[in-house]
Design a protein around this motif. Structure first.
Motif, short mmCIF file in Angstrom:
data_model
loop_
_atom_site.label_atom_id
_atom_site.label_comp_id
_atom_site.label_asym_id
_atom_site.label_seq_id
_atom_site.Cartn_x
_atom_site.Cartn_y
_atom_site.Cartn_z
N ALA A 293 0.86 -1.19 0.00
CA ALA A 293 0.00 0.00 0.00
C ALA A 293 0.88 1.22 0.00
O ALA A 293 1.66 1.44 0.94
N GLY A 294 0.80 2.01 -1.06
CA GLY A 294 1.58 3.24 -1.13
C GLY A 294 2.97 3.00 -1.67
O GLY A 294 3.36 1.89 -2.04
N ASP A 295 3.72 4.06 -1.73
CA ASP A 295 5.08 4.03 -2.25
C ASP A 295 5.97 3.26 -1.29
O ASP A 295 6.16 3.67 -0.15
N GLN A 296 6.52 2.13 -1.74
CA GLN A 296 7.35 1.28 -0.88
C GLN A 296 8.83 1.60 -1.02
O GLN A 296 9.67 0.79 -0.66
N PHE A 297 9.17 2.78 -1.54
CA PHE A 297 10.58 3.14 -1.69
C PHE A 297 11.17 3.49 -0.32
O PHE A 297 10.63 4.31 0.42
N GLY A 298 12.29 2.86 0.01
CA GLY A 298 12.98 3.19 1.24
C GLY A 298 12.47 2.39 2.43
O GLY A 298 11.43 1.73 2.39
N ILE A 299 13.24 2.44 3.50
CA ILE A 299 12.93 1.69 4.71
C ILE A 299 11.75 2.33 5.44
O ILE A 299 11.68 3.54 5.59
N ARG A 300 10.83 1.49 5.88
CA ARG A 300 9.77 1.95 6.79
C ARG A 300 9.69 1.00 7.98
O ARG A 300 10.09 -0.16 7.88
N PHE A 301 9.19 1.51 9.10
CA PHE A 301 9.35 0.80 10.38
C PHE A 301 8.19 1.15 11.31
O PHE A 301 7.69 2.27 11.29
N ALA A 302 7.77 0.20 12.12
CA ALA A 302 6.83 0.40 13.24
C ALA A 302 5.49 0.98 12.80
O ALA A 302 5.11 2.08 13.21
N PRO A 303 4.70 0.27 11.98
CA PRO A 303 3.39 0.79 11.57
C PRO A 303 2.37 0.74 12.69
O PRO A 303 2.39 -0.15 13.55
N ASP A 304 1.46 1.72 12.68
CA ASP A 304 0.38 1.78 13.67
C ASP A 304 -0.92 2.14 12.95
O ASP A 304 -0.97 3.15 12.24
N PRO A 305 -2.00 1.32 13.07
CA PRO A 305 -3.25 1.58 12.35
C PRO A 305 -4.38 2.09 13.24
O PRO A 305 -4.40 1.86 14.46
N ALA A 306 -5.34 2.78 12.62
CA ALA A 306 -6.61 3.14 13.24
C ALA A 306 -7.71 2.90 12.20
O ALA A 306 -7.47 3.03 11.00
N TYR A 307 -8.90 2.56 12.67
CA TYR A 307 -10.00 2.25 11.76
C TYR A 307 -11.14 3.26 11.92
O TYR A 307 -11.49 3.64 13.05
N ASN A 308 -11.71 3.68 10.80
CA ASN A 308 -12.84 4.61 10.75
C ASN A 308 -14.07 3.85 10.26
O ASN A 308 -14.21 3.62 9.06
N PRO A 309 -14.98 3.44 11.14
CA PRO A 309 -16.15 2.69 10.71
C PRO A 309 -17.18 3.54 9.97
O PRO A 309 -18.03 2.99 9.26
N THR A 310 -17.14 4.84 10.13
CA THR A 310 -18.08 5.72 9.41
C THR A 310 -17.84 5.64 7.91
O THR A 310 -18.79 5.52 7.12
N ASP A 311 -16.57 5.71 7.50
CA ASP A 311 -16.22 5.68 6.08
C ASP A 311 -15.62 4.36 5.64
O ASP A 311 -15.30 4.19 4.46
#
Length: 547
Positions: free
Chosen positions: A218-236
């Motif tokens: 999901a999204g541009d995967q260029f470069g290192i990414r670390f420690a993802p954190d999600p939130a959910y919006n049930p309205t949308d």
């Protein structure tokens, strides 16, 4: 001169005095108190790491999960020492009552095994009253894959631990329940899944914990990414994610040296990209000579259903901060950003902020690690700190309100707080990893990495509204609100303590201990009488010096 005399002779008894003042008992936020302070959640002598927590409104209880490491016992005889010389790792959990009491036995979601396990995260399916837990597991630190466990409401395993996907260096998973589709979104970091970088890897699981989509990017995967954190919006029916993004690092091999930003994505309910979100993007801004690279890390997000928007906080090491500070900003439902706001920048470092929305108060609450009380030894590295646990209220526009609140102050490092909110009782249970654990087993020598075998505990603070039948103000138990003694101490508070920084600090400390003293007085009538005797003696001194 009288005020100085008061502080010298009466300051020692400030806690007892403050406990007697009913009108102080409004807590940090109206009606909020520390109800149970800094208590152990694990109750074993092994080493507990990486706690996380959620609230189960079906059973009206919290559940906390963490990784445990270390030897199983320390009483082995010669020749029978495998359990005493080997580090075993498990994924454990504990159910907690709304009053902060431990419920049932310790839950174990992954059995004792040599190797490496890390960062369990949990989501609740309230339709079936079940949990899905994800964690990483491998032969050594930083090596492994992600596993999935599905359990009933008591923690009994219904499925797993099951391998989600073969991994190389899978780390830092997280999971969130989609209440519209009755599915789970799982995200974690791994190398060489979509390209040569450290990718964010996404899966969608059905209610049984079985993958129905993934791995996908999901999204541009260029470069290192670390420690993802999600939130959910049930309205949308959307997900907002945030992570540490190192695409601007000076070296993709030594990416952890930065600089880096807090970035993320907004996804629809099927996991499709809506837009990328750059919470910060300042790596091109010149850094003053002698300063560190601009670095944002440990982002956390939450959803506000009342305004249909998100709020993100992160740790920031920009040069303007004193060692490190906490920033935040509102994220609109379409992924657009409101201006960033400084949440906390007290002297020395603040780090690992976590945020939740409190619907009863239409405010956000931020908990974080704070080094303001730490004095760094001469010659120590500037990024080495010992932290305590602090908190801060933030209004629904993302601006801090009130003052920073100490929740737990102790030697050693307290860090990575996580929180869950009980709306019925208007309470927050904060849990964290405490590196001061002198009663733990001695670490196994020669572990994979020295720091992976440190003694640690999981601790908690229960903060919020007390039971309706219980007053957190001892004055109401001893003298009564309309008594002459109460008036004397109220005047002492307003006309003496509030007039100086020292007195204001004493008032703040009151908030931390008042409920604890009340509880002790309720259980021990003799203790209550001794407190009254001390107060009666101090009252005479206050009257004499303030007349």
């Amino acid at each position: 001169m009288k005020k100085r005399w008061i502080f010298k002779y009466v300051g020692f008894w400030f806690m007892v005095l403050l406990l007697m003042v009913p009108s102080v008992c409004t807590g940090y936020e109206e009606g909020m108190y520390i109800l149970k302070a800094g208590y152990d959640l694990d109750l074993t002598r092994r080493h507990q790491w990486f706690p996380t927590i959620l609230y189960n409104h079906i059973d009206d209880e919290f559940i906390v999960t963490w990784r445990t490491s270390g030897k199983l016992r320390d009483d082995c005889a010669p020749g029978d020492d495998y359990e005493c010389t080997t580090s075993f790792q498990t994924i454990d959990a504990r159910r907690i009552s709304p009053d902060g009491e431990l419920l049932g036995d310790l839950i174990q979601w992954s059995p004792p095994e040599p190797g490496w396990k890390q960062t369990p995260r949990i989501a609740h399916n309230f339709y079936k009253n079940e949990y899905v837990v994800v964690f990483s597991k491998g032969a050594d630190f930083g090596l492994g894959a992600i596993y999935v466990v599905r359990t009933d409401n008591l923690g009994n395993i219904l499925y797993g631990p099951e391998l989600l996907h073969p991994g190389e260096k899978a780390l830092l998973p997280d999971v969130i329940f989609n209440s519209v589709r009755r599915e789970y979104l799982v995200v974690y970091n791994d190398y060489n899944v979509f390209n040569e970088y450290n990718n964010n890897v996404f899966f969608i699981l059905n209610e049984d914990g079985i993958p129905i989509k993934g791995p996908f990017a999901a999204g541009d995967q260029f470069g290192i990414r670390f420690a993802p954190d999600p939130a959910y919006n049930p309205t949308d029916d959307t997900y907002l994610l945030a992570w540490e993004d190192f695409r601007g690092a000076e070296s993709q091999e030594a990416w952890f040296m930065g600089p880096n930003d807090a970035r993320g994505v907004l996804l629809d309910g099927e996991g499709n990209l809506i837009t990328e979100v750059a919470y910060t993007d300042d790596n091109d801004v010149p850094v003053p000579e002698g300063s560190y690279a601009r670095t944002q890390w440990s982002p956390g997000v939450t959803y506000n259903p009342d305004k249909n928007e998100f709020f993100c906080v992160w740790t920031d090491s920009r040069p303007e901060c004193d060692d490190g500070c906490i920033y935040g900003r509102v994220v609109n439902a379409d992924g657009s950003l409101e201006p960033e706001v400084l949440i906390e920048d007290s002297p020395r470092a603040q780090a690992t902020g976590e945020v939740i929305y409190i619907p009863n108060r239409k405010m956000y609450f931020v908990a974080y690690s704070d080094a303001r009380d730490y004095v760094r030894p001469p010659g120590a590295m500037p990024y080495i700190n010992e932290y305590d646990i602090y908190g801060r209220w933030v209004d629904d526009t993302g601006h801090p309100t009130g003052e920073a609140m100490p929740f737990f102050i102790q030697k050693g490092k307290q860090h990575m707080p996580e929180m869950a909110y009980h709306p019925g009782k208007d309470r927050i249970l904060i849990v964290w990893e405490d590196e001061y654990a002198p009663k733990d087993f001695e670490p196994v020598p020669g572990g994979d990495l020295l720091w992976t075998e440190e003694q640690r505990e999981v601790k908690g603070v229960l903060y919020g509204a007390p039971p309706e039948t219980t007053s957190t103000c001892p004055a109401l138990r001893i003298y009564g609100e309309d008594s002459e003694e109460t008036d004397i101490m109220r005047n002492f508070r307003d006309n003496v303590l509030k007039q100086t920084p020292e007195g204001q600090s004493l008032i703040k400390l009151y908030y931390q201990w008042s409920p604890v003293i009340v509880k002790a007085m309720e259980k021990d009538e003799e203790f209550k009488e001794k407190v009254k005797e001390m107060i009666d003696g101090v009252l005479g001194l206050v009257v004499e010096e303030t007349e």
